[in-house]
Scaffold this active site. Structure first.
Site, short mmCIF file in Angstrom:
data_model
loop_
_atom_site.label_atom_id
_atom_site.label_comp_id
_atom_site.label_asym_id
_atom_site.label_seq_id
_atom_site.Cartn_x
_atom_site.Cartn_y
_atom_site.Cartn_z
N GLU A 131 0.86 -1.19 0.00
CA GLU A 131 0.00 0.00 0.00
C GLU A 131 0.89 1.23 0.00
O GLU A 131 1.27 1.76 1.03
CB GLU A 131 -0.92 -0.02 1.23
CG GLU A 131 -1.96 1.09 1.22
CD GLU A 131 -2.76 1.15 2.51
OE1 GLU A 131 -3.54 2.11 2.66
OE2 GLU A 131 -2.60 0.26 3.37
N ASP A 277 -7.89 -3.58 7.84
CA ASP A 277 -6.84 -2.56 7.99
C ASP A 277 -6.25 -2.62 9.39
O ASP A 277 -5.86 -1.61 9.98
CB ASP A 277 -7.40 -1.16 7.69
CG ASP A 277 -6.32 -0.15 7.34
OD1 ASP A 277 -5.21 -0.56 6.93
OD2 ASP A 277 -6.58 1.06 7.48
N LEU A 310 -6.85 9.04 11.62
CA LEU A 310 -6.98 7.61 11.79
C LEU A 310 -5.76 6.91 11.21
O LEU A 310 -5.31 7.24 10.10
CB LEU A 310 -8.25 7.10 11.10
CG LEU A 310 -9.58 7.43 11.78
CD1 LEU A 310 -10.75 7.07 10.88
CD2 LEU A 310 -9.70 6.70 13.12
N GLY A 312 -4.90 3.19 10.57
CA GLY A 312 -5.29 1.79 10.62
C GLY A 312 -6.50 1.61 11.50
O GLY A 312 -7.11 2.58 11.97
#
Length: 398
Positions: A131, A277, A310, A312
């Site tokens: 990612e 995630d 945020l 994860g």
């Protein structure tokens, strides 16, 4: 010792439909059949699962960590083992350890660790998800902006070199930092290209889908939103039928109302699938961790950087399945499909994972009618059995 095992008495959901009045027959780590017992399997080991629900094992295509291990901080074979083991406790039987934006050296270490895990046949290891770092600065989320950069020939060659041995590789990238020609090369090699962390337009996203992009990373988060004149990546994710779409269902990343709208709006054979995630907190009581030298705090089910971004999620896959069932009103069958058949379809591994069909890997779960985990099985072997003590639920949010 017989390699045939028969799980009897459970109500079986095979990933598509319920199979009532039948048993799951497992042979040499694969599904032999779902059918009533017969004389041919008289010598098989019998597992009594009366009163339980038997479903395919969960598939998680975006897992940053678990069991106290964060993949970016420990991109090793042992790190992968720990992450896979931690998530098996919550029903995940196949996952992609996910490396977010980092240095070239860390990415190379992660790829080498993934190749080692593949060779070692680590239970629960499916492949690798990279990612970044080829994402947009404008939609960086919790990624370190100093490490974000365009994809170059060395980047492309490294990914193309590892895909054959690795088998499953997902790469999240943004049109701002990767070309359609690079996407085409990756797609032709079998890499699942996912659009994410991007402020791209609807038109450009459509062009990248035509070039070979097959998925969208964590819908609504770190991407161009749905506008009435510019539909953005959210609009493309819902309108382009070939795109599978990941969704974090923890109630913090996406409001339940938006989840419901997306599920009703999704077009085509590409489906919305659940991802966690998840970070290293899963299966532990730790309250803080570090990523790229930055502290992440855990509080109230959220993981955030110091500025509130945020970073994860703090949720396991079984809790995600329960969330969409209980909060969105999805049937148990559809909630389970979002964690099994749909991600398998997105990765192109539907004949191997996500459904209990003849020849598929015997990855399955035994659940109570209330969706409490009793046991996790990977390749026909029990990987986890929930301890049952008075007044204690055997699974759930870490």
């Amino acid at each position: 010792m017989s390699t045939t095992r028969i799980i009897i008495g459970a109500r079986i959901f095979d990933g598509d439909d319920y199979q009532d009045g039948a048993d799951l027959i497992v042979e040499a780590g694969r599904v032999k059949a779902i059918s009533p017992r017969n004389a041919a399997f008289r010598e098989a080991e019998i597992v009594d699962a009366s009163g339980l629900l038997l479903v395919p094992g969960f598939i998680d295509l975006q897992v940053n960590g678990g069991g106290g291990t964060l993949f970016n901080e420990e991109p090793t074979l042992d790190g992968i083992r720990q992450i896979c083991s931690a998530h098996a406790r919550f029903g995940t039987t196949a996952l992609l350890p996910t490396l977010i934006t980092d240095t070239r050296e860390v990415r190379t270490a992660a790829i080498n660790a993934a190749l080692e895990a593949k060779a070692a046949e680590v239970p629960g290891f499916l492949g690798l998800h990279l990612e970044g770092p080829h994402i947009s600065l404008a939609c960086k989320g919790a990624h370190d902006p100093a490490l974000i950069r365009p994809m170059d020939k060395a980047d492309l060659d490294e990914m193309l070199t590892c895909i054959t041995a690795l088998g499953c590789l997902m790469v999240t990238l943004a049109p701002e930092n990767a070309t359609k020609e690079q996407v085409l090369a990756l797609a032709n090699a079998g890499v699942v290209v996912s659009l994410g962390h991007t402020d791209t337009s609807f038109e450009i996203a459509c062009g990248y889908a035509k070039a070979g992009a097959r998925a969208v990373t964590h819908l609504f988060n770190a991407m161009s939103g749905l506008g009435h004149r510019e539909p953005g990546l959210v609009g493309a994710a819902l309108a382009i039928g070939t795109l599978g779409v990941g969704l974090i269902a923890d109630g913090f990343h996406v409001d339940p109302a938006a989840m419901g709208i997306a599920l009703r709006a999704k077009e085509g054979r590409g489906q919305i699938f659940l991802v966690t995630d998840a970070m290293s907190t899963i299966g532990t009581d730790i309250t803080r961790l570090h990523l790229n030298g930055r502290e992440i705090l855990r509080k109230g089910g959220r993981l955030t950087l110091a500025d509130g971004t945020l970073a994860g999620a703090d949720i396991d896959m079984l809790s995600s399945v329960r969330f969409v069932h209980e909060k969105l009103g999805l049937s148990i069958a559809e909630a389970i499909r979002m964690a099994t058949a749909h991600p398998a379809d997105a990765m192109g591994i539907a004949n191997q994972k996500g459904r209990l069909i003849a020849g598929a890997d015997a990855d399955f779960l035994l659940l109570t009618p209330e969706l409490q985990l009793q046991s996790t099985w990977i390749g026909g072997l029990k990987a986890f059995e929930a301890p049952i003590t008075s007044g204690e639920k055997p699974c759930g949010r870490a």
